[in-house]
Write an enzyme that holds these catalytic residues in place. Structure first.
Site, PDB file in Angstrom:
ATOM      1  N   PRO A 193       0.326  -1.740   0.130  1.00 30.89           N
ATOM      2  CA  PRO A 193       0.045  -0.157  -0.155  1.00 30.89           C
ATOM      3  C   PRO A 193       0.599   1.517  -0.070  1.00 30.89           C
ATOM      4  O   PRO A 193       1.509   1.765   0.902  1.00 30.89           O
ATOM      5  CB  PRO A 193      -1.438  -0.198   1.507  1.00 30.89           C
ATOM      6  CG  PRO A 193       0.030  -1.329   1.922  1.00 30.89           C
ATOM      7  CD  PRO A 193       0.464  -2.066   1.287  1.00 30.89           C
ATOM      8  N   GLU A 194       0.604   1.783  -1.079  1.00 28.14           N
ATOM      9  CA  GLU A 194       1.181   3.388  -0.847  1.00 28.14           C
ATOM     10  C   GLU A 194       0.221   4.368  -0.682  1.00 28.14           C
ATOM     11  O   GLU A 194      -1.318   4.508  -0.443  1.00 28.14           O
ATOM     12  CB  GLU A 194       1.779   3.429  -2.609  1.00 28.14           C
ATOM     13  CG  GLU A 194       2.574   2.552  -2.394  1.00 28.14           C
ATOM     14  CD  GLU A 194       3.725   3.100  -3.546  1.00 28.14           C
ATOM     15  OE1 GLU A 194       3.718   4.421  -4.558  1.00 28.14           O
ATOM     16  OE2 GLU A 194       4.157   2.213  -4.525  1.00 28.14           O
TER      17      GLU A 194
END
Length: 292
Positions: free
Chosen positions: A2-3
DNA sequence: ACAGGCTCCTGCAGGC
DNA sequence: TGCCTGCAGGAGCCTG
């Protein structure tokens, strides 16, 4: 992994499901790596809190919490008409997903997945679970009534940063632009995928030193980064329920990468094979022809 | 002060 | 078929 766009989508999903719910009890596991503040203190602090809001700051998911019943009253009074007025939170629970962290909303009797490090029992009968096989994620509790500072990202927000501030941040540095984009104390929220993709979109080689980039190049990078992040948020939005409810990372990687993990494949613009190097300890993908 | 390298951790892919 | 090796990466920490 996840960014910013994934974290934004997850935070929105969790907010839609859990806002107004109350944490009855919290359980924390025994992996100290996962806890930025002592697990016993987190469990004690969380118990009885109402979830007032959930939002993203950098790559962090921030739960704004009200202590006890008092926090619910403004919501009840306002329920039908206008949106709730902002309520000052008493505490914050800060979740960083690391690489493999996930937040799941489940029923209380659903089987507990391996690598579950935290479980919050909710008054609605559901459970919020934090699952993280690789232990790169972090959980932190801040009691604002005890004088703890409100959580702040260390770097600037990539979606809203202006041209001047962006240029100032990067113009003084000498590190490769790829390393600078990954540095969370400069910009918060950009990870490996979106660093590579935004550099490709802006036509900038990942090894270029930040202080050697022209004002025009920096501005191009700022705009492309913002465009790509917003585009990815729009794509992620469609699949949030899968992700938060159960097992799906499905949908989060719909984004059509131009360079990321396309080593040897033809560039979508010029057909030159995408090249992979290591930079700042990370796999870095770029088109040697399009990026200068 | 800054840049860069190392380290944590486990699942998975690829090779033999 | 099964084992082993290496790779993936966010961010804190250490060193130069």
């Amino acid at each position: 992994m996840p960014e910013l766009p994934e974290v934004e989508t997850i935070a929105r999903g969790v907010k839609n499901r859990l806002r107004g719910d109350r944490i009855v009890e919290a359980w924390f596991g025994s992996r100290p790596q996962s806890f930025k503040s002592p697990p016993a203190r987190q469990a004690k602090g969380l118990a009885g809190c109402t979830i007032l809001d959930v939002h993203r700051t950098g790559k962090h998911i921030v739960f704004e919490l009200g202590a006890g019943q008092a926090a619910m009253q403004p919501q009840r009074r306002q329920s039908k008409s206008a949106p709730n007025p902002p309520v000052a939170p008493d505490a914050q629970w800060i979740v960083h997903l690391g690489m493999t962290g996930r937040l799941l909303v489940t029923t209380q009797d659903s089987p507990v997945a391996p690598h579950t490090h935290a479980r919050l029992d909710l008054a609605s009968g559901r459970e919020l679970r934090f699952v993280d096989p690789r232990l790169f994620g972090r959980l932190e509790f801040r009691d604002l009534r005890d004088g703890a500072a409100t959580f702040q990202a260390s770097g600037a927000e990539p979606l809203t940063i202006g041209a001047r501030e962006f240029a100032e941040i990067f113009h003084r540095r000498r590190m490769p632009i790829k390393a600078a984009l990954l540095n969370q104390s400069l910009l918060s929220g950009v990870g490996n995928i979106y660093a590579d993709e935004s550099l490709f979109a802006a036509g900038i080689g990942p090894r270029r030193r930040t202080n050697r980039l022209s004002a025009a190049e920096l501005e191009r990078l700022r705009l492309e980064l913002r465009r790509i992040l917003n585009h990815a948020i729009r794509l992620g939005g469609s699949s949030v329920s899968d992700y938060v409810d159960a097992d799906g990372e499905r949908g989060f990687f719909q984004l059509e990468h131009c360079v990321y993990q396309r080593t040897g494949e033809p560039c979508r613009r010029c057909q030159t094979p995408i090249r992979r190097i290591e930079l700042a300890g990370r796999g870095t993908h770029y088109c040697p022809s399009c990026q200068r």
